[in-house]
Enzyme design. Structure first.
Site, PDB file in Angstrom:
ATOM      1  N   CYS A  89     -20.928 -11.007 -33.329  1.00  0.00           N
ATOM      2  CA  CYS A  89     -21.296 -12.693 -33.368  1.00  0.00           C
ATOM      3  C   CYS A  89     -19.970 -13.409 -33.436  1.00  0.00           C
ATOM      4  O   CYS A  89     -19.575 -13.939 -33.220  1.00  0.00           O
ATOM      5  CB  CYS A  89     -22.440 -12.498 -34.319  1.00  0.00           C
ATOM      6  SG  CYS A  89     -24.268 -12.545 -33.653  1.00  0.00           S
ATOM      7  N   HIS A 342     -27.060 -20.197 -30.582  1.00  0.00           N
ATOM      8  CA  HIS A 342     -25.396 -18.954 -30.930  1.00  0.00           C
ATOM      9  C   HIS A 342     -25.572 -18.016 -29.296  1.00  0.00           C
ATOM     10  O   HIS A 342     -25.871 -17.215 -29.634  1.00  0.00           O
ATOM     11  CB  HIS A 342     -26.716 -18.750 -31.547  1.00  0.00           C
ATOM     12  CG  HIS A 342     -25.377 -16.948 -32.563  1.00  0.00           C
ATOM     13  ND1 HIS A 342     -24.111 -17.276 -32.247  1.00  0.00           N
ATOM     14  CD2 HIS A 342     -25.869 -16.208 -32.979  1.00  0.00           C
ATOM     15  CE1 HIS A 342     -23.419 -16.508 -32.637  1.00  0.00           C
ATOM     16  NE2 HIS A 342     -25.051 -15.397 -33.579  1.00  0.00           N
ATOM     17  N   CYS A 372     -21.963 -13.583 -40.119  1.00  0.00           N
ATOM     18  CA  CYS A 372     -21.962 -12.901 -40.100  1.00  0.00           C
ATOM     19  C   CYS A 372     -21.819 -12.102 -38.795  1.00  0.00           C
ATOM     20  O   CYS A 372     -21.787 -12.523 -37.936  1.00  0.00           O
ATOM     21  CB  CYS A 372     -23.433 -12.242 -41.279  1.00  0.00           C
ATOM     22  SG  CYS A 372     -24.881 -12.940 -39.961  1.00  0.00           S
TER      23      CYS A 372
END
Length: 387
Positions: A89, A342, A372
């Site tokens: 991510c 996202h 994270c």
């Protein structure tokens, strides 16, 4: 001392799974935002030293070095290289870190950093599933086939969903806590859209001028009616980040490039770092990473004016807030991934575009970004507004 400056940062609107942007090839999503960045900064694309591009699940249309492909799809010079980065991510945030390091070392003067993800066309975990279809084991966890991993971590489940549940349990975060947080995310995002706060950071595409994800009609009753992702758990889709499509990019420049090309720096990169934590918890690393970054930067939490922390799950942000102690009003003031989405490889520079513009809007000095990442790591970037 050498400096790395952020000249501009922008993003496409974020589309929902199967929504407005789902049919656009990742190379063309990339090309669009790259073209918009070149237009807005006025740089000659031939002067760019490198294109550093984040992308997760680099298979199918996202395979074959999408950073390079997107640059070429934009019609830009062939002599400019490109590379694709996968820190899960945090991929495009890591692209910014690599770009800043290149500039600070004197090996580059102009670097484009960004990322892309079309999660509608290439679902999350496609690289893992594709390997499994070919007979390869998964990357990590009890089914990886790694003796070393098995000795160290045993049979513990290694997934983001398990990590989110473990964090909620360890920090005593209730489902109600998370649903309140999710509602705040949607409310802030809708307010930001309606007040035009995102307008300056957006590069509209295919007639799309705003983010598709925020839900104006959601409420406690709707969130409370959602099923948990596992029996007896607390995590639901409503307190999780949305599956999304989008691209984002920014320009990192050296002091020499700023002077040579007449660029206007908008922020300086004050600090960059990345730290790891328990990979079974997976999503807890922003806590030690933020502490490390503040210590290295010589700052306190009270000196941070704006925070962008990726809302992978509400439990991640709520645990981080409890440990770091930053005023929640300064954390994701325009909503986060629960409302806005996202798009994995694009989220790092997407958040940085929002962080930069919010610092300018509010007159804040320091902005901190963290997120994270799969495998239990977290990047932290601290920007100092210029001027």
């Amino acid at each position: 001392m050498a400096e790395a400056y952020i000249v501009d940062a922008l993003r496409t609107p974020v589309g929902k799974r199967g929504g407005w942007l789902s049919g656009i090839h990742p190379a063309d999503l990339s090309a669009h935002v790259l073209g918009a960045l070149v237009d807005r900064t006025g740089i000659d694309p031939a002067d760019v030293d490198d294109v550093l591009w984040g992308c997760v699940d680099a298979v199918g249309a996202q395979a074959g070095n999408i950073g390079r492909t997107g640059w070429l799809a934009a019609g830009f010079p062939e002599h400019v290289p490109g590379v694709t980065i996968d820190r899960q991510c945090g991929s495009s945030q890591q692209a910014v870190h690599f770009g800043a390091q290149a500039v600070l070392s004197g090996t580059a003067d102009l670097v484009v950093a960004g990322g892309v993800q079309n999660m509608s066309a290439i679902p999350i975990g496609s690289a893992l599933r594709g390997g499994a279809d070919l007979g390869f084991p998964v990357a990590y966890g009890p089914d990886s086939g790694s003796d070393g991993w098995q000795r160290r971590y045993g049979d513990d489940e290694v997934t983001q969903f398990n990590g989110a549940e473990l964090i909620a349990e360890k920090w005593g975060i209730s489902r109600d806590d998370m649903e309140e947080f999710a509602l705040t995310s949607h409310r802030r995002a809708v307010e930001a859209i309606d007040s035009g706060r995102f307008d300056a950071e957006l590069a509209p595409i295919a007639g799309v001028h705003q983010d598709e994800g925020p839900r104006r009609d959601t409420g406690k009753d709707k969130l409370a009616g959602l099923a948990t992702l596992r029996d007896g758990g607390r995590i639901t889709a409503g307190v999780s980040s949305q599956i999304s499509d989008g691209a984002s990019a920014l320009l990192v420049a050296s002091e020499r490039a700023v002077e040579r090309y007449g660029l206007r720096p908008r922020a300086r990169v004050h600090h960059i770092s990345v730290r790891g934590d328990d990979p079974v918890f997976m999503l807890s690393a922003p806590i030690p990473a933020t502490r490390h970054a503040l210590d290295k930067a010589g700052l306190t939490a009270e000196q941070v004016d704006v925070v962008e922390i990726n809302e992978a799950f509400a439990s991640v942000v709520l645990a981080w807030q409890r440990e770091i102690g930053i005023d929640p009003a300064r954390v994701n003031p325009n909503g986060g991934a629960i409302a806005l989405g996202h798009p994995l490889g694009a989220t790092g520079t997407k958040l940085m575009a929002t962080l930069l513009h919010e610092l300018e809007r509010t007159g804040g000095r320091y902005g901190l970004q963290t997120m994270c990442e799969g495998g239990g790591t977290a990047n932290v970037t601290i920007l100092e507004r210029f001027g």
